[in-house]
Write a protein that holds these residues in place. Structure first.
Motif, mmCIF file in Angstrom:
data_model
loop_
_atom_site.group_PDB
_atom_site.id
_atom_site.type_symbol
_atom_site.label_atom_id
_atom_site.label_comp_id
_atom_site.label_asym_id
_atom_site.label_seq_id
_atom_site.Cartn_x
_atom_site.Cartn_y
_atom_site.Cartn_z
ATOM 1 N N PHE A 52 -14.653 -1.260 -10.167
ATOM 2 C CA PHE A 52 -14.419 -1.195 -8.731
ATOM 3 C C PHE A 52 -13.306 -2.146 -8.317
ATOM 4 C CE2 PHE A 52 -14.988 -2.825 -4.452
ATOM 5 C CZ PHE A 52 -14.995 -1.647 -3.719
ATOM 6 N N SER A 53 -13.327 -3.366 -8.859
ATOM 7 C CA SER A 53 -12.324 -4.360 -8.504
ATOM 8 C C SER A 53 -10.929 -3.906 -8.905
ATOM 9 C CB SER A 53 -12.657 -5.700 -9.162
ATOM 10 O OG SER A 53 -11.810 -6.725 -8.686
ATOM 11 N N TYR A 54 -10.800 -3.295 -10.098
ATOM 12 C CA TYR A 54 -9.500 -2.791 -10.526
ATOM 13 C C TYR A 54 -8.991 -1.731 -9.552
ATOM 14 C CZ TYR A 54 -10.837 -4.874 -15.044
ATOM 15 O OH TYR A 54 -11.245 -5.728 -16.039
ATOM 16 N N GLY A 55 -9.869 -0.815 -9.183
ATOM 17 C CA GLY A 55 -9.474 0.253 -8.269
ATOM 18 C C GLY A 55 -9.086 -0.280 -6.898
ATOM 19 N N LEU A 56 -9.896 -1.207 -6.376
ATOM 20 C CA LEU A 56 -9.604 -1.794 -5.076
ATOM 21 C C LEU A 56 -8.289 -2.556 -5.115
ATOM 22 C CD1 LEU A 56 -10.488 -2.455 -2.181
ATOM 23 C CD2 LEU A 56 -11.710 -4.442 -3.093
ATOM 24 N N GLY A 57 -8.089 -3.323 -6.189
ATOM 25 C CA GLY A 57 -6.847 -4.082 -6.324
ATOM 26 C C GLY A 57 -5.637 -3.179 -6.342
ATOM 27 N N ALA A 58 -5.730 -2.047 -7.049
ATOM 28 C CA ALA A 58 -4.614 -1.110 -7.112
ATOM 29 C C ALA A 58 -4.297 -0.546 -5.730
ATOM 30 C CB ALA A 58 -4.945 0.027 -8.080
ATOM 31 N N VAL A 59 -5.333 -0.233 -4.962
ATOM 32 C CA VAL A 59 -5.136 0.286 -3.601
ATOM 33 C C VAL A 59 -4.465 -0.766 -2.721
ATOM 34 C CG1 VAL A 59 -6.322 1.030 -1.495
ATOM 35 C CG2 VAL A 59 -7.013 1.949 -3.706
ATOM 36 N N TRP A 102 -0.388 -10.069 -3.869
ATOM 37 C CA TRP A 102 -0.967 -11.195 -4.604
ATOM 38 C C TRP A 102 -2.484 -11.040 -4.732
ATOM 39 C CZ3 TRP A 102 1.070 -16.815 -3.534
ATOM 40 C CH2 TRP A 102 0.620 -17.670 -4.533
ATOM 41 N N ILE A 103 -3.157 -10.850 -3.605
ATOM 42 C CA ILE A 103 -4.613 -10.727 -3.635
ATOM 43 C C ILE A 103 -5.036 -9.465 -4.377
ATOM 44 C CG2 ILE A 103 -6.698 -10.457 -2.242
ATOM 45 C CD1 ILE A 103 -5.508 -13.265 -2.200
ATOM 46 N N GLY A 104 -4.301 -8.377 -4.170
ATOM 47 C CA GLY A 104 -4.613 -7.148 -4.901
ATOM 48 C C GLY A 104 -4.470 -7.330 -6.395
ATOM 49 N N GLY A 105 -3.426 -8.045 -6.813
ATOM 50 C CA GLY A 105 -3.219 -8.307 -8.237
ATOM 51 C C GLY A 105 -4.318 -9.154 -8.840
ATOM 52 N N LEU A 106 -4.845 -10.102 -8.057
ATOM 53 C CA LEU A 106 -5.918 -10.962 -8.557
ATOM 54 C C LEU A 106 -7.222 -10.200 -8.796
ATOM 55 C CD1 LEU A 106 -5.458 -14.228 -6.444
ATOM 56 C CD2 LEU A 106 -4.937 -13.887 -8.871
ATOM 57 N N LYS A 107 -7.347 -9.019 -8.204
ATOM 58 C CA LYS A 107 -8.562 -8.210 -8.400
ATOM 59 C C LYS A 107 -8.708 -7.764 -9.854
ATOM 60 C CE LYS A 107 -10.072 -8.017 -4.099
ATOM 61 N NZ LYS A 107 -9.290 -9.149 -3.568
ATOM 62 N N ALA A 108 -7.663 -7.947 -10.659
ATOM 63 C CA ALA A 108 -7.734 -7.588 -12.081
ATOM 64 C C ALA A 108 -8.427 -8.672 -12.903
ATOM 65 C CB ALA A 108 -6.326 -7.342 -12.630
#
Length: 202
Positions: free
Chosen positions: A90-97, A29-35
Protein backbone atom coordinates in the motif's frame (compact mmCIF):
# COMPACT_ATOMS: atom_id res chain seq x y z
CA UNK A 1 6.21 52.74 4.10
CA UNK A 2 4.20 53.23 0.90
CA UNK A 3 7.04 51.81 -1.20
CA UNK A 4 7.23 48.80 1.10
CA UNK A 5 3.56 48.04 0.55
CA UNK A 6 3.98 48.55 -3.20
CA UNK A 7 6.85 46.06 -3.19
CA UNK A 8 4.76 43.57 -1.21
CA UNK A 9 1.81 44.05 -3.58
CA UNK A 10 3.98 42.93 -6.51
CA UNK A 11 4.95 39.63 -4.88
CA UNK A 12 1.72 37.71 -5.57
CA UNK A 13 3.07 35.86 -8.61
CA UNK A 14 6.32 35.12 -6.79
CA UNK A 15 4.34 33.72 -3.89
CA UNK A 16 2.32 31.49 -6.20
CA UNK A 17 5.46 30.13 -7.85
CA UNK A 18 7.05 29.48 -4.46
CA UNK A 19 3.85 27.75 -3.31
CA UNK A 20 4.00 25.52 -6.37
CA UNK A 21 7.67 24.74 -5.74
CA UNK A 22 6.82 23.92 -2.13
CA UNK A 23 4.08 21.52 -3.21
CA UNK A 24 6.43 19.81 -5.66
CA UNK A 25 9.25 19.39 -3.11
CA UNK A 26 6.95 18.10 -0.37
CA UNK A 27 5.01 15.71 -2.62
CA UNK A 28 8.03 14.22 -4.39
CA UNK A 29 10.09 13.96 -1.20
CA UNK A 30 7.36 12.56 1.05
CA UNK A 31 6.05 10.33 -1.73
CA UNK A 32 9.54 8.95 -2.30
CA UNK A 33 9.94 8.18 1.40
CA UNK A 34 6.89 5.89 1.20
CA UNK A 35 9.26 3.31 -0.33
CA UNK A 36 11.01 2.92 3.04
CA UNK A 37 9.65 0.72 5.88
CA UNK A 38 9.74 3.35 8.65
CA UNK A 39 7.48 5.68 6.65
CA UNK A 40 5.18 2.82 5.70
CA UNK A 41 4.78 1.93 9.40
CA UNK A 42 4.05 5.55 10.27
CA UNK A 43 1.05 5.91 7.96
CA UNK A 44 -0.73 2.72 9.10
CA UNK A 45 -2.74 4.33 11.97
CA UNK A 46 -4.17 6.80 9.43
CA UNK A 47 -4.89 4.14 6.81
CA UNK A 48 -6.30 1.49 9.15
CA UNK A 49 -8.79 3.94 10.66
CA UNK A 50 -9.82 5.57 7.39
CA UNK A 51 -13.09 4.44 5.75
CA UNK A 52 -11.52 5.47 2.42
CA UNK A 53 -8.40 3.29 2.70
CA UNK A 54 -8.71 0.57 5.37
CA UNK A 55 -9.93 -2.02 2.87
CA UNK A 56 -6.42 -2.09 1.36
CA UNK A 57 -5.06 -3.70 4.55
CA UNK A 58 -5.51 -7.23 5.81
CA UNK A 59 -6.02 -6.46 9.50
CA UNK A 60 -8.57 -4.06 10.97
CA UNK A 61 -7.81 -1.31 13.47
CA UNK A 62 -6.66 -1.31 16.22
CA UNK A 63 -4.62 -4.50 15.59
CA UNK A 64 -1.73 -2.38 14.27
CA UNK A 65 -1.09 -0.89 17.73
CA UNK A 66 0.70 -4.08 18.84
CA UNK A 67 3.04 -4.05 15.83
CA UNK A 68 4.31 -0.50 15.45
CA UNK A 69 8.04 0.17 15.16
CA UNK A 70 9.26 3.55 16.38
CA UNK A 71 11.24 5.63 13.89
CA UNK A 72 14.76 4.22 13.84
CA UNK A 73 13.68 0.98 15.55
CA UNK A 74 13.73 -2.44 13.89
CA UNK A 75 11.74 -5.38 15.26
CA UNK A 76 11.69 -8.26 12.76
CA UNK A 77 8.43 -9.65 14.14
CA UNK A 78 6.72 -6.31 13.45
CA UNK A 79 8.13 -6.23 9.93
CA UNK A 80 6.71 -9.71 9.33
CA UNK A 81 3.28 -8.56 10.54
CA UNK A 82 3.35 -5.54 8.24
CA UNK A 83 4.26 -7.79 5.32
CA UNK A 84 1.16 -9.89 6.03
CA UNK A 85 -0.90 -6.72 6.47
CA UNK A 86 0.07 -5.47 2.95
CA UNK A 87 1.51 -2.36 4.61
CA UNK A 88 4.44 -2.07 2.23
CA UNK A 89 2.48 -2.70 -0.96
CA UNK A 90 0.00 0.00 0.00
CA UNK A 91 2.78 2.42 0.92
CA UNK A 92 4.55 1.86 -2.41
CA UNK A 93 1.35 2.52 -4.31
CA UNK A 94 0.48 5.61 -2.28
CA UNK A 95 4.01 6.96 -2.66
CA UNK A 96 3.87 6.52 -6.43
CA UNK A 97 0.57 8.42 -6.59
CA UNK A 98 1.94 11.27 -4.44
CA UNK A 99 5.11 11.56 -6.54
CA UNK A 100 3.00 11.54 -9.71
CA UNK A 101 0.87 14.42 -8.39
CA UNK A 102 4.04 16.37 -7.65
CA UNK A 103 5.35 15.77 -11.17
CA UNK A 104 2.02 16.82 -12.70
CA UNK A 105 2.17 20.10 -10.78
CA UNK A 106 5.77 20.56 -11.95
CA UNK A 107 4.58 20.53 -15.58
CA UNK A 108 3.39 24.15 -15.22
CA UNK A 109 5.99 25.80 -17.51
CA UNK A 110 5.18 23.50 -20.46
CA UNK A 111 1.69 22.15 -19.80
CA UNK A 112 -0.29 24.43 -17.47
CA UNK A 113 -3.46 22.38 -18.01
CA UNK A 114 -1.69 19.28 -16.72
CA UNK A 115 -0.35 21.28 -13.79
CA UNK A 116 -3.84 22.55 -12.95
CA UNK A 117 -5.08 18.96 -12.88
CA UNK A 118 -2.19 18.02 -10.58
CA UNK A 119 -3.11 20.83 -8.18
CA UNK A 120 -6.73 19.64 -8.24
CA UNK A 121 -5.57 16.14 -7.26
CA UNK A 122 -3.46 17.67 -4.49
CA UNK A 123 -6.54 19.52 -3.24
CA UNK A 124 -8.46 16.23 -3.06
CA UNK A 125 -5.56 14.48 -1.35
CA UNK A 126 -5.38 17.25 1.25
CA UNK A 127 -9.08 16.84 2.02
CA UNK A 128 -8.58 13.11 2.59
CA UNK A 129 -5.57 13.81 4.82
CA UNK A 130 -7.52 16.33 6.89
CA UNK A 131 -10.25 13.73 7.39
CA UNK A 132 -7.72 11.82 9.52
CA UNK A 133 -8.43 14.35 12.29
CA UNK A 134 -11.86 12.75 12.51
CA UNK A 135 -11.02 9.11 11.88
CA UNK A 136 -7.62 8.60 13.57
CA UNK A 137 -7.54 8.58 17.39
CA UNK A 138 -3.76 9.11 17.40
CA UNK A 139 -4.14 12.65 16.01
CA UNK A 140 -5.22 13.78 19.50
CA UNK A 141 -3.31 13.55 22.79
CA UNK A 142 -4.33 10.30 24.43
CA UNK A 143 -5.77 10.13 28.00
CA UNK A 144 -2.69 8.72 29.74
CA UNK A 145 -2.89 10.72 32.94
CA UNK A 146 -2.57 14.33 31.82
CA UNK A 147 -5.79 16.35 32.01
CA UNK A 148 -4.94 17.90 28.64
CA UNK A 149 -6.06 15.25 26.16
CA UNK A 150 -8.51 14.94 23.30
CA UNK A 151 -9.79 18.01 21.43
CA UNK A 152 -8.22 20.58 20.97
CA UNK A 153 -4.89 19.04 22.00
CA UNK A 154 -3.25 17.87 18.79
CA UNK A 155 -0.65 15.11 19.10
CA UNK A 156 2.48 14.98 16.94
CA UNK A 157 0.46 13.13 14.30
CA UNK A 158 -2.34 15.68 14.55
CA UNK A 159 0.04 18.62 14.19
CA UNK A 160 1.41 16.97 11.07
CA UNK A 161 -2.07 16.51 9.60
CA UNK A 162 -3.41 20.00 10.40
CA UNK A 163 -0.65 21.53 8.27
CA UNK A 164 -2.42 20.16 5.21
CA UNK A 165 -4.73 23.16 5.47
CA UNK A 166 -1.79 25.12 4.05
CA UNK A 167 -1.40 22.57 1.25
CA UNK A 168 -5.14 22.83 0.60
CA UNK A 169 -4.89 26.57 0.07
CA UNK A 170 -1.69 26.34 -1.98
CA UNK A 171 -3.23 23.74 -4.29
CA UNK A 172 -6.25 25.98 -4.97
CA UNK A 173 -4.02 29.02 -5.65
CA UNK A 174 -1.67 27.14 -7.99
CA UNK A 175 -4.60 25.44 -9.74
CA UNK A 176 -6.16 28.83 -10.45
CA UNK A 177 -2.89 30.27 -11.77
CA UNK A 178 -2.25 27.26 -14.00
CA UNK A 179 -5.83 27.30 -15.28
CA UNK A 180 -5.52 31.00 -16.18
CA UNK A 181 -2.32 30.33 -18.09
CA UNK A 182 -3.92 27.39 -19.90
CA UNK A 183 -6.96 29.47 -20.91
CA UNK A 184 -4.72 32.35 -22.03
CA UNK A 185 -2.63 30.05 -24.22
CA UNK A 186 -5.71 28.37 -25.65
CA UNK A 187 -7.33 31.71 -26.46
CA UNK A 188 -4.12 32.89 -28.12
CA UNK A 189 -3.94 29.71 -30.21
CA UNK A 190 -7.62 29.99 -31.18
CA UNK A 191 -7.18 33.62 -32.28
CA UNK A 192 -4.07 32.69 -34.29
CA UNK A 193 -5.93 29.80 -35.94
CA UNK A 194 -8.86 32.07 -36.75
CA UNK A 195 -6.52 34.65 -38.27
CA UNK A 196 -4.82 32.00 -40.42
CA UNK A 197 -8.19 30.71 -41.61
CA UNK A 198 -9.24 34.23 -42.64
CA UNK A 199 -6.00 34.63 -44.60
CA UNK A 200 -6.61 31.34 -46.42
CA UNK A 201 -10.17 32.40 -47.35
CA UNK A 202 -8.95 35.77 -48.57
Amino acid sequence: MQKLFQFAANLQETGLHLSRLGLIVVLVWIGGLKAFPYEAHGIIPFVANSPFMSFFLKYDAPEYKKHMNKEGELKPENVAWHEQNHTYEFSYGLGAVIVLIGLLIAAYPLWPGVSAFGSFLCFGMSLVTLSFLITTPETWVQPLGDVHHGFPYLSGAGRLVIKDIIMLGASIATMAQAARKYLYQKDKQDRLKEKQERLVVA
